[in-house]
Design a protein around this motif. Sequence first.
Motif, short mmCIF file in Angstrom:
data_model
loop_
_atom_site.label_atom_id
_atom_site.label_comp_id
_atom_site.label_asym_id
_atom_site.label_seq_id
_atom_site.Cartn_x
_atom_site.Cartn_y
_atom_site.Cartn_z
N GLN A 1 3.22 93.23 0.64
CA GLN A 1 3.52 94.42 -0.14
C GLN A 1 2.27 95.27 -0.34
OE1 GLN A 1 5.29 92.83 -3.69
NE2 GLN A 1 7.33 92.63 -2.76
N GLU A 2 1.14 94.62 -0.57
CA GLU A 2 -0.11 95.36 -0.73
C GLU A 2 -0.50 96.06 0.57
OE1 GLU A 2 -1.88 96.00 -3.46
OE2 GLU A 2 -0.36 94.92 -4.61
N GLN A 3 -0.22 95.41 1.70
CA GLN A 3 -0.50 96.05 2.98
C GLN A 3 0.37 97.31 3.16
OE1 GLN A 3 0.20 92.77 5.70
NE2 GLN A 3 -1.98 92.62 6.15
N GLU A 4 1.63 97.22 2.76
CA GLU A 4 2.52 98.37 2.85
C GLU A 4 2.03 99.51 1.97
OE1 GLU A 4 6.44 96.93 1.97
OE2 GLU A 4 6.58 95.82 3.84
N VAL A 5 1.58 99.17 0.76
CA VAL A 5 1.04 100.18 -0.15
C VAL A 5 -0.20 100.82 0.47
CG1 VAL A 5 -0.12 100.51 -2.38
CG2 VAL A 5 1.99 99.18 -2.25
N GLU A 6 -1.05 100.01 1.09
CA GLU A 6 -2.26 100.53 1.73
C GLU A 6 -1.91 101.51 2.85
OE1 GLU A 6 -6.27 98.89 4.03
OE2 GLU A 6 -4.75 97.47 3.34
N THR B 1 1.94 85.31 0.01
CA THR B 1 2.03 86.05 1.27
C THR B 1 2.95 87.27 1.12
OG1 THR B 1 3.79 84.57 2.05
CG2 THR B 1 1.54 84.09 2.77
N SER B 2 3.99 87.14 0.32
CA SER B 2 4.87 88.29 0.08
C SER B 2 4.12 89.39 -0.66
CB SER B 2 6.09 87.88 -0.74
OG SER B 2 6.89 86.99 -0.02
N GLU B 3 3.33 89.00 -1.64
CA GLU B 3 2.54 89.97 -2.39
C GLU B 3 1.51 90.64 -1.47
OE1 GLU B 3 -0.55 89.93 -6.12
OE2 GLU B 3 1.10 88.49 -6.14
N TYR B 4 0.89 89.85 -0.60
CA TYR B 4 -0.09 90.38 0.34
C TYR B 4 0.56 91.42 1.26
CZ TYR B 4 -3.47 90.51 4.19
OH TYR B 4 -4.35 90.93 5.15
#
Length: 166
Positions: free
Chosen positions: A108-113, A103-106
């Motif tokens: 972070q990916e949302q923030e990058v998006e 969930t933490s990785e997810y």
Amino acid sequence: WVHDELKKRAYLAHFLIPIEVPQEFFQQPEVKDTHAAYKALQKRFTAQHKKVEKFRENKRAPSELKREIQQLEVERGQLKEKITKLRSVTSDIKGFKDMLAVTSEYRQEQEVEVKLHERIQEQQHLLRMEEQHYEEVKNQLMVMERKYEQGANLSAEDTLKRLELD
């Protein structure tokens, strides 16, 4: 209040008084360029002054800031307590660490998006600005080419007279 307003007007008047230049002096390019630069600097000064005034209006009192800092420190302490409780509760759950990592990785990916989306918007804006600039330059080139074509049939004296008029 009136005194402060008058002081402000006197300060601004020093920088914003228009300089009266007789029209015949504008025939000289140096005078024309200097006057245009002067006007541009006045506009820049006005914009900066407005920003400073807005900043001064939004300035908060130190006591208000101290109160807000204290409130944030209280909230920080509450969050630390909550995190400690959640860690103790979740430490016994099987596979929780793996789920937390995913969930933490997810997140972070949302923030990058989101950042990529913002960059796309910015790049599209810059592209539109450059396209607009390109069109303006293209139009200027066409005007200059037309003037050149019209001037090609003129004598050297006529061409110089035309340039002086432009």
